[in-house]
Design a protein around this motif. Structure first.
Motif, PDB file in Angstrom:
ATOM      1  N   SER A   1     -30.717   3.138   1.806  1.00 46.35           N
ATOM      2  CA  SER A   1     -29.238   3.103   1.364  1.00 46.35           C
ATOM      3  C   SER A   1     -28.731   1.807   1.902  1.00 46.35           C
TER       4      SER A   1
ATOM      5  N   GLU B   1     -19.192   6.492  -4.077  1.00 46.77           N
ATOM      6  CA  GLU B   1     -20.439   7.228  -4.224  1.00 46.77           C
ATOM      7  C   GLU B   1     -20.200   8.303  -5.611  1.00 46.77           C
TER       8      GLU B   1
ATOM      9  N   VAL C   1     -27.224   3.476  -8.545  1.00 49.59           N
ATOM     10  CA  VAL C   1     -27.858   2.729  -7.454  1.00 49.59           C
ATOM     11  C   VAL C   1     -28.600   4.122  -6.688  1.00 49.59           C
ATOM     12  N   ARG C   2     -27.985   5.095  -6.395  1.00 46.52           N
ATOM     13  CA  ARG C   2     -28.588   6.249  -5.512  1.00 46.52           C
ATOM     14  C   ARG C   2     -29.866   6.831  -6.285  1.00 46.52           C
TER      15      ARG C   2
ATOM     16  N   THR D   1     -18.469   2.034  -0.600  1.00 50.27           N
ATOM     17  CA  THR D   1     -19.150   2.240  -1.777  1.00 50.27           C
ATOM     18  C   THR D   1     -18.298   3.468  -2.019  1.00 50.27           C
TER      19      THR D   1
ATOM     20  N   GLU E   1     -27.306  -1.466   0.110  1.00 54.77           N
ATOM     21  CA  GLU E   1     -25.873  -1.872   0.081  1.00 54.77           C
ATOM     22  C   GLU E   1     -25.811  -3.342   0.706  1.00 54.77           C
TER      23      GLU E   1
ATOM     24  N   LYS F   1     -20.213   0.763   4.224  1.00 56.69           N
ATOM     25  CA  LYS F   1     -20.726   2.006   3.754  1.00 56.69           C
ATOM     26  C   LYS F   1     -19.582   2.772   2.982  1.00 56.69           C
TER      27      LYS F   1
ATOM     28  N   TRP G   1     -22.571   3.441  -8.299  1.00 57.63           N
ATOM     29  CA  TRP G   1     -23.141   3.925  -6.913  1.00 57.63           C
ATOM     30  C   TRP G   1     -24.203   5.047  -7.274  1.00 57.63           C
ATOM     31  N   LYS G   2     -23.599   5.888  -8.190  1.00 60.38           N
ATOM     32  CA  LYS G   2     -24.621   6.971  -8.595  1.00 60.38           C
ATOM     33  C   LYS G   2     -25.876   6.187  -9.314  1.00 60.38           C
TER      34      LYS G   2
END
Length: 105
Positions: free
Chosen positions: A32, A61, A69-70, A59, A36, A56, A66-67
């Motif tokens: 992560s 989340e 990306v994760r 972001t 980033e 961090k 970003w959801k």
């Protein structure tokens, strides 16, 4: 390569030893942080842990970007590492190289 330099910087900032394996939680933190630094275009090789924490914190989340990306991180981690509980540096290098390719980098 830029990918490996960025991963080495990620290990440095988190004080991970490149000669030992990382537990899954540490590996996912490294991934992560790597993502980033890639997406936010900051130089992880020169960043301090405090600076990384600031990035961090920026972001969102819960937001769709970003959801996504994760989700991509989890998907590629599963595809490349096959759910291994412990990852060595070369394993993580394969994961981040696959992520970079997926992002067209």
């Amino acid at each position: 390569s830029e990918t490996l330099e960025r991963l080495v910087g990620t290990y440095r900032v988190h004080k991970f030893d490149m000669n030992t394996t990382l537990a899954e939680a540490e590996a996912k933190l490294a991934i992560s942080t790597y993502m980033e630094s890639l997406i936010m275009s900051y130089n992880i090789s020169e960043a301090t842990l405090k600076q990384v924490q600031r990035y961090k914190n920026r972001t969102n989340e819960a937001g769709p970007f970003w959801k996504a990306v994760r989700n991509l991180e989890r998907e590629v981690y599963q595809d490349v590492a096959g759910g291994q509980a412990m990852l060595a540096f070369p394993d993580l290098a394969r994961v981040v190289q696959a992520l970079s390719q997926r992002l067209g980098r």
